[in-house]
Design an enzyme around this catalytic site. Structure first.
Site, PDB file in Angstrom:
ATOM      1  N   GLN A   1      18.441  76.971  52.502  1.00 24.43           N
ATOM      2  CA  GLN A   1      17.007  76.728  52.558  1.00 24.43           C
ATOM      3  C   GLN A   1      16.251  78.051  52.700  1.00 24.43           C
ATOM      4  O   GLN A   1      16.475  78.790  53.653  1.00 24.43           O
ATOM      5  CB  GLN A   1      16.716  75.835  53.773  1.00 24.43           C
ATOM      6  CG  GLN A   1      15.243  75.749  54.145  1.00 24.43           C
ATOM      7  CD  GLN A   1      15.040  75.049  55.478  1.00 24.43           C
ATOM      8  OE1 GLN A   1      15.091  73.834  55.551  1.00 24.43           O
ATOM      9  NE2 GLN A   1      14.831  75.815  56.528  1.00 24.43           N
TER      10      GLN A   1
ATOM     11  N   SER B   1      20.657  79.902  56.787  1.00 27.57           N
ATOM     12  CA  SER B   1      22.045  79.503  57.072  1.00 27.57           C
ATOM     13  C   SER B   1      22.769  79.288  55.746  1.00 27.57           C
ATOM     14  O   SER B   1      22.145  78.890  54.759  1.00 27.57           O
ATOM     15  CB  SER B   1      22.100  78.196  57.857  1.00 27.57           C
ATOM     16  OG  SER B   1      21.077  78.136  58.794  1.00 27.57           O
TER      17      SER B   1
ATOM     18  N   GLU C   1      14.494  67.613  59.095  1.00 30.89           N
ATOM     19  CA  GLU C   1      15.194  68.598  59.921  1.00 30.89           C
ATOM     20  C   GLU C   1      14.991  68.289  61.401  1.00 30.89           C
ATOM     21  O   GLU C   1      15.921  68.361  62.195  1.00 30.89           O
ATOM     22  CB  GLU C   1      14.685  70.011  59.619  1.00 30.89           C
ATOM     23  CG  GLU C   1      15.409  71.057  60.469  1.00 30.89           C
ATOM     24  CD  GLU C   1      15.014  72.485  60.131  1.00 30.89           C
ATOM     25  OE1 GLU C   1      13.850  72.700  59.755  1.00 30.89           O
ATOM     26  OE2 GLU C   1      15.871  73.366  60.255  1.00 30.89           O
TER      27      GLU C   1
END
Lengths: 356, 388
Positions: free
Chosen positions: B121, B156, B239
């Site tokens: 992302q 990440s 999220e």
């Protein structure tokens, strides 16, 4: 599966809140607290018209036959309005004690309790919270002797639920001596009772004290939930009105974050109180642990909200005129009554085999 | 309040149990022996990608929040690995289902669910953290392409990912929320450089990603040009639901209790220390509160505020559980990496450090408090600073 209040439960709480707004506005609470009244029969009568005293009394004895969740919702409404009532002893502890009694005892007392015709008090502190200043009641031959501290709702009571040192429960019609125990919270009266060979009837079921303790812990937790919610609501309202530095103080993050922290602590605590009340009736293996956690956790959250909501009000929050202190003190009293959080958490650990 | 399972749900629970029992040879130590085969098996049985339509590679069941919960509970109880997670499955797929074109859904969802594509992302930037809408990575139109320049941070899995979903500024002259587009592109595109970002844990859980004249076809925009902020908000919602999951916290508290029962100091069990035991009980009450709060948010229409507090409270609580574990371990709590005295492979120490990052990431605690006070308590926003 549904973790939510039913329409009936929402309606019950709404109607109690509406009734209490009329019966126990701040000026009425103030008159009781500061004027030395021992009971507020007008308030209890108004609530009795809605069936509150008979909430937990089985229908066959003239009550509503509802459960602990409804009792917790009622306690929350009473805490929200800091209402002076004998709800805990008369509507919760006495019916539960009688559930452990004989048919004759139930037939004698439950219909009158449910109708609001008699009041009950309770002296159960010593075997739950520990004995102080030499207190403790002994029983023998249908008579009670000794001293009980922190007795609840004694004024005007026709019936006393008394726990002796060993935790066995008795019904007495009065004590030899009664003395007031003035406390921080003037919305509910505490008493010291002395028994001297005072006649009393034993209750059959020896395990009943645990049920009474769990119920009292849930009711005190729910009372704190309501009182803390009222304090948060008032802090938010005040922060939206009060202006400093040319803007409402609620637009400062320093202030609104305090409000967010209170809400973030209180909202999950509500689910814990609901579950503890649900477990009392439907999950017996978890009931005591959940009641203990509800009591201890709401004591901690309550203290945080009480001081923080006062702080959001600034100096005016400290004044008698505003009256926020009635909620502050009610929360403080609920915290210590029948065991402060450390003692209750120790009990919670024992229930799980984590402490000796 | 009715917490009993209907006969249908009770039967469903039995079904999940017998499935896990029949396939227990296919996982070990909480991990599948063949991750892709396990994922395929779970999807075929409706235990992963459950509500995603069949034509996009899912199982195609009607949403049923209670069945999803039963699946999660039974997998935890059996120590079985759940379906694949990761940002592609948890965030991109729901976003595409909401706002993607038919072609995008068909192209990206099936291989993502199958575990053939790993996504990362590209949201935060060095100058756009809490103020995400201030992002400055530019995508300039050039023929049929955008040409991207700028950088991302806190990315990440960027080193493993084949694809990125990314927010870029395509309309620099528009107000900041209206000039952003949401793009999908391969990480192998020329001009992308990934640099690992080592954190205090000693590992690189994150990366920085740099873009130098990266060419991406205009057709890779999701949800329309200039609509990226609104597309991203759909994703952020997913999220926040993922962070602060009460089931994970409950599992962690259980291991903490086991730790305190099994570890001894001077021959005395740690659980027998009344101060540490009291702290444990305080946390247990909090874990239970969040668990019941979670049950409530699934089924109570009036639980708006209860939903808003989950990220703030859940992440804080996880960190406190790790902190108590460190304190319960005493001097053993400072050991790390490797060694004969290290407990649980240093997992508590790693959690204690990494979980602080989760309090900050996905909307900081302070942003959460703004959200709670503004949306939950209707308090006024901080006045905007008028820029000179």
């Amino acid at each position: 599966m549904r973790f939510a209040l039913s329409d009936d439960q929402v309606m019950l709480q709404d109607s109690l809140n509406r009734a209490l707004a009329d019966l126990a506005p701040l000026e009425r609470v103030r008159r009781f607290a500061d004027g030395g009244e021992q009971t507020a029969p007008d308030i209890w009568k108004g609530l009795a018209d809605l069936g509150l005293p008979g909430l937990l009394v089985p229908e066959e004895h003239g009550g509503l036959g509802l459960g602990m969740l409804e009792a917790a919702l009622a306690a929350e409404a009473l805490g929200r309005h800091v209402a002076p009532t004998p709800f805990l002893s008369t509507a919760v502890l006495a019916p539960l004690a009688l559930a452990a009694g004989s048919d004759a005892q139930r037939r004698e007392w439950l219909p009158k309790l449910a109708a609001g015709a008699v009041l009950a008090g309770a002296a159960i502190s010593e075997p739950i919270a520990g004995a102080r200043d030499g207190a403790g009641v002994t029983a023998g031959g249908g008579r009670l002797s000794g001293k009980a501290l922190f007795a609840l709702d004694v004024a005007g009571a026709d019936l006393l639920v008394v726990a002796d040192r060993g935790g066995a429960l008795h019904l007495a019609r009065g004590a030899a001596e009664t003395a007031a125990m003035p406390s921080i919270d003037n919305t509910r009266r505490l008493s010291e009772l002395v028994f001297r060979d005072t006649p009393a009837e034993p209750l059959a079921n020896g395990q009943a004290l645990e049920r009474l303790r769990d119920a009292a812990w849930i009711v005190l937790a729910a009372d704190t939930l309501g009182a803390a919610q009222a304090m948060l609501d008032r802090a938010v309202d005040y922060a939206k009105e009060r202006k400093q530095f040319g803007r409402t103080i609620g637009s400062f993050q320093a202030v609104k974050h305090l409000c967010a922290e209170m809400a973030a602590e209180l909202e999950p605590a509500r689910a814990l109180v609901w579950y503890a009340a649900y477990a009392f009736d439907h999950a017996p293996e978890e009931a005591s642990l959940m009641a203990a956690h509800a009591k201890a956790h709401l004591s901690e959250i309550g203290r945080f909200v009480a001081r923080t909501a006062t702080e959001v009000h600034g100096g005016i929050g400290m004044t008698d005129l505003l009256g926020l202190h009635y909620w502050f003190k009610r929360i403080g009293q609920n915290r210590q009554l029948l065991g402060g959080p450390e003692r209750v958490r120790e009990a919670a650990a024992r229930m799980q085999g984590l402490a000796a | 309040m009715d917490l009993t399972l209907t006969p249908e749900l009770a039967a469903f629970r039995d079904e999940v149990r017998s499935f896990l029992n029949a396939h227990k040879g296919e996982y070990e130590g909480g991990a599948p022996k063949d991750p892709k085969a396990w994922q395929k098996l779970l999807i075929a049985n409706g235990y992963a990608a459950r509500t995603i339509p069949k034509e996009y590679g899912g199982y195609g069941a009607e949403p049923n929040i209670l069945k999803s919960r039963i699946i999660a509970e039974e997998f935890i109880a059996a120590g079985a690995p759940p379906g694949m997670a990761g940002q592609g499955i948890s965030m991109l797929v729901p976003t595409l289902l909401e706002v993607g074109s038919e072609e995008q859904k068909r192209q990206w969802i099936p291989p993502t669910l199958a575990g053939d594509i790993i996504w990362c992302q590209g949201y935060s930037e060095p100058g756009a953290g809490s103020d995400l809408a201030n992002l400055q990575t530019r995508a300039v139109e050039d023929g049929d392409d955008f040409v991207i320049n700028g950088s991302k941070i806190w990315t990440s899995t960027a080193a493993q990912a084949q694809m990125m979903f990314c927010l870029v500024r395509t309309e620099p002259d528009k107000p900041k929320h209206e000039g952003i587009s949401y793009l999908l592109f391969p990480m192998s595109t020329p001009g992308i450089e990934v640099r690992p970002l080592k954190t205090m844990t000693g590992q690189a859980e994150f990366n920085e990603v740099f873009f130098t004249d990266v060419r991406v076809p205009k057709a890779s925009v999701v949800g329309g040009r200039g609509r990226g902020w609104f597309v991203a908000n759909a994703t952020l919602k997913h999220e926040r639901g993922m962070l602060g999951d009460p089931n994970a916290t409950e599992a962690r508290l259980k291991s903490l209790i086991e730790l305190m029962k099994s570890e001894t100091v001077d021959g005395q069990r740690i659980i027998d220390n009344p101060i540490l035991r009291d702290r444990l009980m305080q946390l247990q009450a909090r874990v239970l509160s969040m668990k019941f709060n979670g049950l409530r948010t699934m089924t109570d229409q009036t639980a708006g505020l209860a939903r808003l507090v989950v990220k703030l409270q859940g992440c804080e609580l996880n960190h406190q559980v790790a902190a108590l574990a460190i304190d319960a371990l005493g001097e053993l709590g400072i050991l790390y990496q490797d060694g004969p005295h290290l407990r649980a492979q240093g997992r508590w120490q790693w959690n204690y450090m990494f979980d602080l990052g989760l309090i900050i990431g996905g909307g900081t605690a302070q942003i959460q408090k703004n959200i709670i006070s503004e949306r939950g308590l209707n308090m006024p926003r901080e006045p905007k600073v008028v820029e000179a």
